[in-house]
Design a protein around this motif. Structure first.
Motif, PDB file in Angstrom:
ATOM      1  N   ASP A  39       0.946  -1.046   0.063  1.00  0.00           N
ATOM      2  CA  ASP A  39       0.134  -0.121  -0.007  1.00  0.00           C
ATOM      3  C   ASP A  39       0.939   1.274  -0.050  1.00  0.00           C
ATOM      4  OD1 ASP A  39      -2.597   1.078  -0.233  1.00  0.00           O
ATOM      5  OD2 ASP A  39      -2.771   1.512   2.025  1.00  0.00           O
ATOM      6  N   ARG A  80       3.114   1.898   3.124  1.00  0.00           N
ATOM      7  CA  ARG A  80       2.543   2.216   4.359  1.00  0.00           C
ATOM      8  C   ARG A  80       2.616   1.021   5.508  1.00  0.00           C
ATOM      9  NH1 ARG A  80      -3.342   4.634   3.885  1.00  0.00           N
ATOM     10  NH2 ARG A  80      -1.876   6.541   3.646  1.00  0.00           N
ATOM     11  N   TYR A  81       2.445  -0.153   5.016  1.00  0.00           N
ATOM     12  CA  TYR A  81       2.056  -1.258   5.877  1.00  0.00           C
ATOM     13  C   TYR A  81       3.325  -2.173   5.930  1.00  0.00           C
ATOM     14  CZ  TYR A  81      -2.498   0.469   5.999  1.00  0.00           C
ATOM     15  OH  TYR A  81      -3.806   1.466   5.875  1.00  0.00           O
ATOM     16  N   SER A  89      -1.429   0.393  10.921  1.00  0.00           N
ATOM     17  CA  SER A  89      -0.840   1.724  10.874  1.00  0.00           C
ATOM     18  C   SER A  89      -0.406   2.072  12.262  1.00  0.00           C
ATOM     19  CB  SER A  89      -1.555   2.657  10.354  1.00  0.00           C
ATOM     20  OG  SER A  89      -2.628   2.897  10.857  1.00  0.00           O
ATOM     21  N   GLY A  90       0.997   2.656  12.504  1.00  0.00           N
ATOM     22  CA  GLY A  90       1.368   3.200  13.845  1.00  0.00           C
ATOM     23  C   GLY A  90       1.810   1.915  14.970  1.00  0.00           C
ATOM     24  N   SER A  97       4.804  -0.681  10.735  1.00  0.00           N
ATOM     25  CA  SER A  97       3.938  -0.051   9.876  1.00  0.00           C
ATOM     26  C   SER A  97       3.941   1.470  10.351  1.00  0.00           C
ATOM     27  CB  SER A  97       2.492  -0.365   9.729  1.00  0.00           C
ATOM     28  OG  SER A  97       2.449  -1.384   9.221  1.00  0.00           O
ATOM     29  N   LEU A  98       3.740   2.532   9.307  1.00  0.00           N
ATOM     30  CA  LEU A  98       4.066   3.884   9.371  1.00  0.00           C
ATOM     31  C   LEU A  98       2.805   4.457  10.193  1.00  0.00           C
ATOM     32  CD1 LEU A  98       5.536   4.893   6.067  1.00  0.00           C
ATOM     33  CD2 LEU A  98       6.761   4.044   8.067  1.00  0.00           C
ATOM     34  N   ARG A  99       3.046   5.480  10.756  1.00  0.00           N
ATOM     35  CA  ARG A  99       1.904   6.278  11.199  1.00  0.00           C
ATOM     36  C   ARG A  99       1.183   7.027  10.141  1.00  0.00           C
ATOM     37  NH1 ARG A  99       1.925   6.836  17.055  1.00  0.00           N
ATOM     38  NH2 ARG A  99       3.609   6.297  17.964  1.00  0.00           N
ATOM     39  N   ARG A 100      -0.051   7.130  10.429  1.00  0.00           N
ATOM     40  CA  ARG A 100      -0.943   8.186   9.563  1.00  0.00           C
ATOM     41  C   ARG A 100      -0.780   9.551  10.298  1.00  0.00           C
ATOM     42  NH1 ARG A 100      -5.460   5.609   6.576  1.00  0.00           N
ATOM     43  NH2 ARG A 100      -5.436   3.755   6.369  1.00  0.00           N
ATOM     44  N   ALA A 110      -6.053   5.433  17.208  1.00  0.00           N
ATOM     45  CA  ALA A 110      -5.646   4.841  15.917  1.00  0.00           C
ATOM     46  C   ALA A 110      -6.676   3.712  15.563  1.00  0.00           C
ATOM     47  CB  ALA A 110      -4.086   4.435  15.986  1.00  0.00           C
ATOM     48  N   TYR A 153      -8.608   4.070  12.311  1.00  0.00           N
ATOM     49  CA  TYR A 153      -8.122   3.515  11.137  1.00  0.00           C
ATOM     50  C   TYR A 153      -7.663   1.991  11.324  1.00  0.00           C
ATOM     51  CZ  TYR A 153      -6.580   8.531  10.494  1.00  0.00           C
ATOM     52  OH  TYR A 153      -6.614   9.701  10.384  1.00  0.00           O
ATOM     53  N   ASP A 190      -7.087  -0.320   7.905  1.00  0.00           N
ATOM     54  CA  ASP A 190      -5.607  -0.837   7.776  1.00  0.00           C
ATOM     55  C   ASP A 190      -5.970  -2.416   7.063  1.00  0.00           C
ATOM     56  OD1 ASP A 190      -4.629   1.297   8.494  1.00  0.00           O
ATOM     57  OD2 ASP A 190      -4.283   0.916  10.478  1.00  0.00           O
TER      58      ASP A 190
END
Length: 599
Positions: A291, A294-295, A349-350, A354-357, A366, A370, A374
C-alpha cells in the motif's frame, strides 16, 4: 528502512541518506516480553541513529520474533550470541562500514557485551540496563512468572504448568541448556576487552554497576555511566510503553552522532530484496511492504497449498507487533502452512513497523479511526496475491478489528475473534497503573469469600473502581434489554441495538464467525449484556458461534492457552470454513498443538 533476512534471521536495516558512513550499529534485543514492550521504541532509536548518519540493523534472534526456529531448539543462548556476530558481519558487508558499535538492552546488553568480546574490534558498546549476573536474571524471571500465576489464581484461573525445567515469563521460556549457560554468565568475570569505549546506563549508580565499570576500566576501556530514569515507562505493557527520548539522546550524543539532522526526517519504508525469505519445514515466509510503503507484514506460504483454502489475516493485539504475545501468530502461521494454508500477519498503521498516519494519534484513536481500514488493505493485498477469500483472526483489540473487517470486506469468509473485549469501540477502559476490574463472574464468586470482603473493607481492593465498572455493566445490560423491547414493539433501530445488528449482518453475509473466550474473560460480560449468558441467544444463528475455552487467559501467556486456541481455530477452519474437509497433511509436533475433543 528495509526488511532483510540473513542466516535465518529477520531484521530491518535503517540506512542513512547521503555519503558513505564509517560507523554502523547493531541493536541487540532484550528477551521475551521485554522485546515486545520495547519494540516500537527500539525502532525509533534505530531511525534516530540512521538519521544521524549511522547505518543501523535491528533483528530477531533465532527462535524469536519473525526469525526461523523455536524457543525450545537446543543451545538458544549460544545461537543468539552467534547471530549477533553474524549480524555485525552482514552489516559491514551490506553497507561498507568500517567501524562497529553494538547496543543492547537488558539481556540484549549482556549478549552484546559477550559478543563484542568474541568479535574483537568493536569500537563502542552501549549497555542499557545490562544483566550482569545470569543467576540473578533467572531468579527475576521466576519471580515475574510466579507473580503472574498468583494474579491468575486470585481470579480463579489455574493455568497448566509450563514445560518442565524451563523458566520464563509472560509467554516466553528459556530451556535447560540455555539456563545452564546463562547461570554461568557474570560480566564482571570477563577476561577479554569488549570495546574501546563502553557506556553503561542504569536506574542508578549502584554498587553492582560501579563494579562492572571498574572491571572494564581495569581492562583499559573508557567507561561512562549515565542514569536511565525513563526505564519504568519504557519496560511497560506494549500498549503504554513510552520511548525513552532522554536516554536515547544521551546515547546518541555519546556515540558522537551528528546533532540536528534528525528533526523532521520522514521515514521511508522500502520493499525487500527478492531473495529475502525465511525457510521452515513446511513453507517459507517473505517480508512484505505494501500500500505504497505504508504497511509492513510477513507473508507465510505453504510448500503444498490446500486447494480452495482461504488465506488467514492476523492483526495486532493492543500495542504488540505482528508476532503476537508469546510469539503466537508466528507459530500459528507456520502451523497453518503445514496444513496448506497461507497467511499474512500485518502491523496496523502506527504499530510495529507500519508507518503512522498521524504522529499525534494515541493508540486508542488509531484503533478507533483507522484499524479496520488498515485490515481491509491487508485483505486487498491477499486478494491481489490470488487469495479470493480470507479468514480474519485477532485477540482482544485484534478480535474487534477482525469482526468489523469481516463486516466491511466482501472477501472475508470467516472470522475468529478471541477474548473480544467489546463489540463497539469505546476506547480502552484501563490505563497504566489503573486498578484492574475483573469479570463479573470473579466478583460473584468473591461475594461468597469472607477474605475478599475483608480486602474490600480494609481498602486493599479498589472498591470505588470496582463499583463504578460493575455499575456501568449493569446500566449497559438494562439499556440493551430496553432497546430490544423497543425495537420489537416499534420496529425501529435504536443505538442499543447496534451490537445485535452486527451479529445479524454477519449472519446475512454468511461470514462464519467464531467468538472464543477464556472462562473468566471480561469480554464475557459484554457478550452476556447483548446476547445472554455465554451468548446463548446467538445459538439461533447458523453462522455465528460462541465457545468458552478452559484454561485460557486473556493474553494467551500460558502455552496451554495458546495450544487450546490454536486447536479451536483448527477445528473452526476444518468444520466451518472448509466445509468439514479433511486432508492428510504433514504434522508439526514441535508446535505442541493440543487436540480438540470431537463431539
Amino acid at each position: 528502512m528495509t526488511p532483510v533476512t540473513f542466516d535465518g534471521c529477520f531484521g530491518w536495516l535503517h540506512r542513512p541518506a547521503g555519503a558513505q558512513a564509517e560507523m554502523g550499529v547493531v541493536l541487540c534485543n532484550p528477551f521475551g516480553y521485554e522485546a515486545l514492550c520495547t519494540y516500537h521504541g527500539w525502532r525509533e532509536f534505530a531511525e534516530a541513529l540512521a538519521a544521524r548518519g549511522m547505518p543501523t540493523l535491528r533483528f530477531d534472534y533465532p527462535g524469536t520474533g519473525d526469525s526461523s526456529g523455536h524457543e525450545e531448539d537446543p543451545q538458544r543462548l549460544r545461537a543468539w550470541l552467534d547471530s549477533i556476530k553474524t549480524a555485525a558481519t552482514w552489516l559491514r558487508a551490506e553497507t561498507g562500514v568500517t567501524r562497529l558499535s553494538l547496543c543492547g538492552l537488558r539481556l540484549g546488553a549482556t549478549l552484546a557485551a559477550l559478543a563484542a568480546e568474541e568479535l574483537g574490534g568493536v569500537e563502542n558498546l552501549v549497555l542499557l540496563m545490562p544483566v550482569s549476573s545470569g543467576k540473578s536474571y533467572i531468579r527475576e524471571l521466576e519471580i515475574q512468572h510466579q507473580s503472574w500465576l498468583s494474579a491468575q489464581q486470585a481470579l480463579g484461573l489455574t493455568p497448566d504448568a509450563e514445560a518442565a525445567e524451563t523458566i520464563g515469563a509472560h509467554g516466553f521460556r528459556l530451556y535447560p541448556d540455555s539456563l545452564e549457560m546463562l547461570a554461568k554468565i557474570d560480566l564482571e568475570q570477563g577476561v577479554q576487552c569488549p570495546a574501546q569505549r563502553v557506556l553503561l546506563q542504569d536506574l542508578n549508580e549502584s554498587a553492582r554497576l560501579k563494579r562492572l565499570a571498574a572491571h572494564y576500566q581495569a581492562q583499559g576501556v573508557q567507561v561512562d555511566l549515565q542514569i536511565f530514569s525513563e526505564y519504568s515507562r519504557f519496560l511497560l505493557d506494549p500498549s503504554y510503553s513510552e520511548t525513552p527520548g532522554q536516554a536515547f539522546d544521551s546515547a546518541l550524543e555519546w556515540l558522537g552522532a551528528s546533532a540536528g539532522t534528525a528533526a523532521g526526517t520522514a521515514v521511508e519504508m522500502r520493499g525487500c530484496a527478492a531473495t529475502a525469505r525465511i525457510e521452515f519445514a513446511h513453507g517459507r515466509e517473505t517480508p512484505v511492504v505494501f500500500d505504497g510503503g505504508r504497511y509492513a507484514g510477513v507473508f507465510c506460504q505453504p510448500l503444498r497449498a490446500l486447494e480452495g483454502a482461504p488465506a488467514v489475516l492476523f492483526v495486532n493485539t493492543g500495542g504488540v507487533h505482528r508476532v503476537g504475545d508469546g510469539r503466537f501468530t508466528v507459530l500459528m502461521a507456520r502451523h497453518l502452512a503445514a496444513q496448506g494454508i497461507a497467511s499474512l500477519r500485518m502491523d496496523l498503521s502506527g504499530l510495529g513497523d507500519s508507518l503512522r498516519r498521524d504522529e499525534a494519534l494515541t493508540l486508542d484513536m488509531a484503533y478507533a479511526r483507522y484499524a479496520v481500514a488498515d485490515a481491509r488493505a491487508g485483505v486487498d493485498w491477499l486478494v491481489a496475491k490470488g487469495h479470493s477469500k480470507t479468514v480474519m483472526f485477532g485477540v482482544c483489540t485484534g478480535a474487534y478489528v477482525s469482526l468489523h473487517t469481516a463486516l466491511a470486506h466482501p472477501a472475508v469468509a470467516g472470522c475468529a475473534s478471541v477474548n473480544l473485549p467489546f463489540f463497539v469501540w469505546g476506547g480502552a477502559r484501563t490505563r497504566p497503573g489503573a486498578q484492574h476490574v475483573a469479570s463479573s463472574v470473579v466478583y460473584r464468586r468473591a461475594m461468597r469469600n469472607p477474605r475478599k470482603w475483608l480486602r474490600l473493607l480494609t481498602g486493599q481492593a479498589n472498591g470505588r473502581a470496582i463499583i463504578a465498572e460493575l455499575t456501568r455493566r449493569l446500566c449497559a445490560r438494562i439499556t440493551a434489554r430496553v432497546s430490544t423491547a423497543l425495537e420489537r414493539l416499534f420496529g425501529q433501530s435504536t443505538p442499543g441495538g447496534s451490537v445485535r445488528r452486527i451479529a445479524l449482518e454477519l449472519e446475512r453475509k454468511g461470514v462464519r464467525t467464531a467468538l472464543m473466550y477464556g472462562p473468566l474473560d471480561e469480554g464475557l460480560d459484554e457478550l452476556e449484556i447483548h446476547f445472554g449468558p455465554n451468548g446463548s441467544q446467538l445459538g439461533k444463528l447458523r453462522n455465528v458461534s460462541v465457545k468458552v475455552v478452559g484454561k485460557v487467559d486473556h493474553a494467551l501467556f500460558s502455552r496451554a492457552a495458546r495450544d487450546a486456541v490454536m486447536a479451536q481455530f483448527d477445528a473452526f477452519l476444518r468444520e466451518s470454513v472448509l466445509g468439514a474437509r479433511r486432508e492428510t497433511v504433514a504434522p508439526n509436533p514441535r508446535l505442541h498443538v493440543a487436540e480438540v475433543p470431537q463431539p
